[in-house]
Design an enzyme around this catalytic site. Structure first.
Site, PDB file in Angstrom:
ATOM      1  N   GLY A 170     -26.613   0.632   1.778  1.00 18.80           N
ATOM      2  CA  GLY A 170     -25.799   1.440   0.866  1.00 18.80           C
ATOM      3  C   GLY A 170     -26.058   1.082  -0.585  1.00 18.80           C
ATOM      4  O   GLY A 170     -25.840  -0.060  -1.008  1.00 18.80           O
ATOM      5  N   LYS A 219       0.851  -1.187   0.000  1.00 17.82           N
ATOM      6  CA  LYS A 219       0.000   0.000   0.000  1.00 17.82           C
ATOM      7  C   LYS A 219       0.884   1.233   0.000  1.00 17.82           C
ATOM      8  O   LYS A 219       2.016   1.186   0.506  1.00 17.82           O
ATOM      9  CB  LYS A 219      -0.849   0.013   1.293  1.00 17.82           C
ATOM     10  CG  LYS A 219      -2.057   0.897   1.213  1.00 17.82           C
ATOM     11  CD  LYS A 219      -3.202   0.189   0.519  1.00 17.82           C
ATOM     12  CE  LYS A 219      -4.388   1.114   0.314  1.00 17.82           C
ATOM     13  NZ  LYS A 219      -5.480   0.467  -0.399  1.00 17.82           N
ATOM     14  N   TYR A 238     -25.404  -0.508  -5.614  1.00 20.24           N
ATOM     15  CA  TYR A 238     -26.290  -0.281  -6.756  1.00 20.24           C
ATOM     16  C   TYR A 238     -26.219  -1.461  -7.744  1.00 20.24           C
ATOM     17  O   TYR A 238     -27.235  -2.012  -8.162  1.00 20.24           O
ATOM     18  CB  TYR A 238     -25.872   1.031  -7.430  1.00 20.24           C
ATOM     19  CG  TYR A 238     -26.523   1.299  -8.754  1.00 20.24           C
ATOM     20  CD1 TYR A 238     -27.840   1.750  -8.829  1.00 20.24           C
ATOM     21  CD2 TYR A 238     -25.821   1.110  -9.940  1.00 20.24           C
ATOM     22  CE1 TYR A 238     -28.439   2.004 -10.047  1.00 20.24           C
ATOM     23  CE2 TYR A 238     -26.415   1.354 -11.168  1.00 20.24           C
ATOM     24  CZ  TYR A 238     -27.722   1.791 -11.221  1.00 20.24           C
ATOM     25  OH  TYR A 238     -28.309   2.031 -12.431  1.00 20.24           O
ATOM     26  N   GLY A 261     -24.591   2.753  -3.185  1.00 19.03           N
ATOM     27  CA  GLY A 261     -23.576   3.555  -3.886  1.00 19.03           C
ATOM     28  C   GLY A 261     -23.011   2.748  -5.042  1.00 19.03           C
ATOM     29  O   GLY A 261     -23.727   1.994  -5.699  1.00 19.03           O
TER      30      GLY A 261
END
Ligand code: NAD
Length: 359
Positions: free
Chosen positions: A180, A83, A186, A182
């Site tokens: 959610g 990361k 979705y 989003g």
């Protein structure tokens, strides 16, 4: 606060490398952590955040890099975990030079680390990174938006959980509550609608997202966010925030399965993993069920082909079944079983390399 002992922490969790970089032209300040490269180059996005302190930044980077090791290993990918975090104000620091400077540091790691977009960085920013290095994925015009693929993977994960819990994975026989709607929620709702789910509820706090869903799928019923946990459904589908399953919410749950796209949904892996297990709820470990986006982007490294990527994402189904079986056999919670599964793969591949072969 006690001093953070970098090397003690690295030794305890077996990190390989931590790199600090500062670019004198653009003021770029960042850290790349490489946790483990047994399976392949470390892959993980670049997060840009206005960290309160350098210590907070390095701890976040270390934690996220380790998470990527397990996620890639459990996804069956030949990738390690890494990361990058950049310390700065996302509103002011971004520029072509800033991200090209980042690209040069990524390049200096010579392929040991591959970056991608993450919180507050975009595919456009990664285009600048790609001017300086080939070790970047998730570029525009390649594997594309990961969210539909993450949702697809979660859909296969829900099917696996239904199969394991009820012996029948027919989506249309069950009811769902999605938290959610989003990017990922979705697409997941769309897929559940397409498969004729018996009933779908959703909770949201964003008015635009509520309106979009009500317009496109009037049969999908809105419920208030506070009612999500106690929804009288078969499957809870978390697709919003982390830390949502905890001592307050778990006792409210009536559903028999938890399976969704959201990351770090257990506030405390062990405490909440065990609470869920004791209630007889089957929990699909977050980093396994939500790996569709990572699997998709991995295929960019090999030359992107949507058919191959989609087939690999389907394998989340079998992987989850295997993890559920480990949990049952060992009498441990499924989040722990997923870590056991990931570590075992790393260990096996590592041991394979004991015998010398000529390439
Ligand atoms: P997103 O921001 O597009 O969607 C999250 C939605 O949750 C938003 O619409 C938001 O309004 C809603 N929300 C926030 N708080 C809520 C609450 N209390 N109750 C109900 N709804 C609430 O994010 P996303 O990309 O869909 O990601 C969702 C989760 O999945 C995150 O945890 C993310 O880390 C994880 N994830 C995403 C991907 C990906 O490909 N996008 C991949 C792996 C994991």
């Amino acid at each position: 606060m006690s001093e953070f002992k970098h090397f003690e922490y690295m030794e305890k969790h077996r990190y390989e490398q931590v790199v600090y970089f500062y670019d004198k032209t653009t003021g770029l300040r960042g850290i790349t952590c490489i946790h483990n490269t047994t399976l392949g180059p470390a892959l993980g996005g670049t997060r840009l955040w206005n960290y309160a302190s350098e210590e907070e930044a390095v701890i976040d980077c270390l934690r996220l890099a380790r998470g990527m090791t397990y996620k890639a290993a459990a996804a069956g990918l030949n990738l390690g975990g890494g990361k990058t975090v950049l310390i700065g104000d996302p509103e002011t620091v971004k520029s072509e030079g800033y991200f090209r400077a980042l690209g040069r540091y990524v390049q200096s790691l010579n392929g040991r680390y591959i970056t991608a977009e993450d919180v507050n960085t975009s595919t456009k920013d990664m285009d600048f990174v790609s001017m300086e290095t080939d070790h970047v994925v998730g570029l525009e015009g390649k594997s594309g938006n990961p969210s539909p693929m993450t949702a697809l993977g979660a859909f296969h994960g829900i099917s696996a959980a239904l199969q394991y819990k009820f012996g029948d994975e027919t989506i249309s026989k069950y009811t769902y509550a999605v938290q959610g709607a989003g990017q990922t929620g979705y697409y997941l709702i769309k897929k559940l609608v397409e498969m004729k789910a018996k009933k779908i509820y959703f909770s949201e706090i964003n008015k635009k997202h509520i309106a979009r869903l009500q317009k496109e799928h009037p049969d999908v019923e809105f419920i208030e966010p506070k009612d999500f946990f106690k929804a009288n459904v078969d499957v809870l589908v978390p697709c919003a925030l982390g830390g949502v399953f905890n001592g307050d919410t778990i006792p409210q749950i009536k559903a028999k399965i938890i399976a969704g796209t959201a990351n770090n949904v257990l506030l405390d892996d062990d405490i909440d993993g065990n609470l869920i297990k004791e209630k007889g709820i089957l929990y699909a470990p977050d980093f396994v069920i939500n790996a569709g986006g990572l699997i998709n982007v991995y295929h960019e490294i090999k030359g992107y082909n949507i058919g191959r990527a989609t087939r690999d994402i389907e394998k989340i189904y079998d992987r989850l079944l295997e993890i559920f079986k480990i949990a049952e056999r060992e009498n441990i919670h499924t989040q722990l079983a997923a870590k056991v599964f990931a570590k075992k793969r790393i260990e096996t591949i590592n041991n394979l390399q004991d015998n010398y072969i000529i390439r």
